[in-house]
Design an enzyme around this catalytic site. Structure first.
Site, short mmCIF file in Angstrom:
data_model
loop_
_atom_site.label_atom_id
_atom_site.label_comp_id
_atom_site.label_asym_id
_atom_site.label_seq_id
_atom_site.Cartn_x
_atom_site.Cartn_y
_atom_site.Cartn_z
N LYS A 180 46.95 67.96 -33.55
CA LYS A 180 46.50 68.23 -32.19
C LYS A 180 47.31 67.42 -31.18
O LYS A 180 47.69 67.94 -30.11
CB LYS A 180 45.01 67.89 -32.07
CG LYS A 180 44.44 67.94 -30.66
CD LYS A 180 44.48 69.35 -30.07
CE LYS A 180 43.83 69.37 -28.68
NZ LYS A 180 43.87 70.72 -28.09
N LYS A 239 44.50 61.12 -21.88
CA LYS A 239 43.90 60.50 -23.05
C LYS A 239 44.56 61.00 -24.33
O LYS A 239 44.82 60.23 -25.26
CB LYS A 239 42.40 60.80 -23.09
CG LYS A 239 41.60 60.17 -21.95
CD LYS A 239 40.14 60.58 -22.01
CE LYS A 239 39.37 60.04 -20.83
NZ LYS A 239 37.94 60.51 -20.85
#
Length: 296
Positions: A180, A239
């Site tokens: 991811k 993030k």
């Protein structure tokens, strides 16, 4: 619990637990509910559960209570701190999960934390899968998510994954999260190149619609161009890229130089500083325009 692993998943018997019910979680849970799965949820904000409750879903008072009755417990929450608290905390899911129970964390999470969850899960004869998704909320609503799965028993879970989208086994625990992060690095770099191309074309006096069409028809055209609109928020993407860059400081990971990801993160931070934290990747063009003193 009626069908813990390795008992095959049953439409009528397998008990599914889910938290949290947000922009992505609600439509994903709805797809499982729509085919008839037995379903209960825990919502930190109960008002977000009203739509699913109207469809017959049972709202449980705590994640602990929900874990006790769940064969499979899905989580898709805001990030590593919440994952750590909700899954590993004293009142967390893992403390109450029964042997054979399975945690499927679909949150954007740190690979090291995914491995940290996997180890105690196996010690109590339970399972933990990291399965973050690649898409925006439209993909969740339409059941077109790309699910990047790390850990064991992925094949056993495939009947559920297929309802939400297409899944791919990418390796052992933590590998789903690493994949991811790689996806986010590519997904951030492409819009940056497109933003610079459009800024250059504008300064050159070109018709931007024609420029976009020309790029789309050539080798530089890609799926990211079709998604050059509302998507993941800049504050979330910072993030995500930060987790990739943080791996440089982890003793468990090999050092990797990521200059492009570092630059993208800084430009996204520029978006946030300019008050554009709720814009998606398309907002990178605003930073490039400001650098070039283009006022709009």
């Amino acid at each position: 619990m009626a069908t813990p692993y390795p008992t095959p998943i049953s439409l009528s018997k397998t008990c599914i637990g889910w938290t949290d019910i947000g922009l992505m979680g609600s439509p994903m849970a709805s797809h499982l509910l729509s085919v008839g799965h037995s379903f209960s949820i825990y919502a930190r904000d109960p008002s977000k559960a009203l739509q699913l409750q109207s469809k017959g879903v049972c709202l449980i008072n705590s994640q602990q209570d929900l874990a006790k009755i769940s064969d499979i417990f899905f989580t898709i929450i805001s990030g590593p701190p919440d994952v750590c608290s909700i899954i590993l905390g004293p009142q967390g899911v893992l403390s109450s999960l029964n042997p054979g129970g399975v945690i499927v964390d679909m949150t954007r999470n740190h690979p090291a934390l995914a491995r940290e969850i996997f180890k105690p899960a196996r010690k109590k004869d339970s399972w933990s899968i990291d399965a973050p998704v690649s898409s925006i909320d439209v993909g969740a609503r339409e059941g077109r998510l790309a699910i990047l799965a790390g850990g064991d028993i992925i094949q056993w879970l495939s009947p559920l994954f297929r309802i939400m989208g297409k899944h791919m086994y990418v390796g052992e625990a933590g590998c789903g999260q690493s994949c991811k992060i790689g996806n986010q690095i590519v997904g951030s770099a492409n819009p940056l190149g497109l933003s610079e191309a459009l800024t250059f074309a504008e300064r050159a006096g070109l018709d931007l619609k024609k420029v976009l069409e020309g790029i789309r028809r050539g080798s530089a055209g890609n799926m990211i161009m079709e998604l050059f609109g509302p998507g993941g928020f800049a504050e979330s993407l910072v993030k995500d890229l930060g987790m990739g860059l943080d791996l440089l400081e982890s003793e468990e990971e090999r050092a990797v130089a990521l200059p492009g990801a570092s630059l993208c993160k800084q430009l996204l931070c520029g978006m946030i500083a300019n008050g554009d934290e709720k814009l998606g990747l398309q907002g990178l063009v605003t930073v490039i325009e400001r650098i070039n003193d283009i006022q709009k």
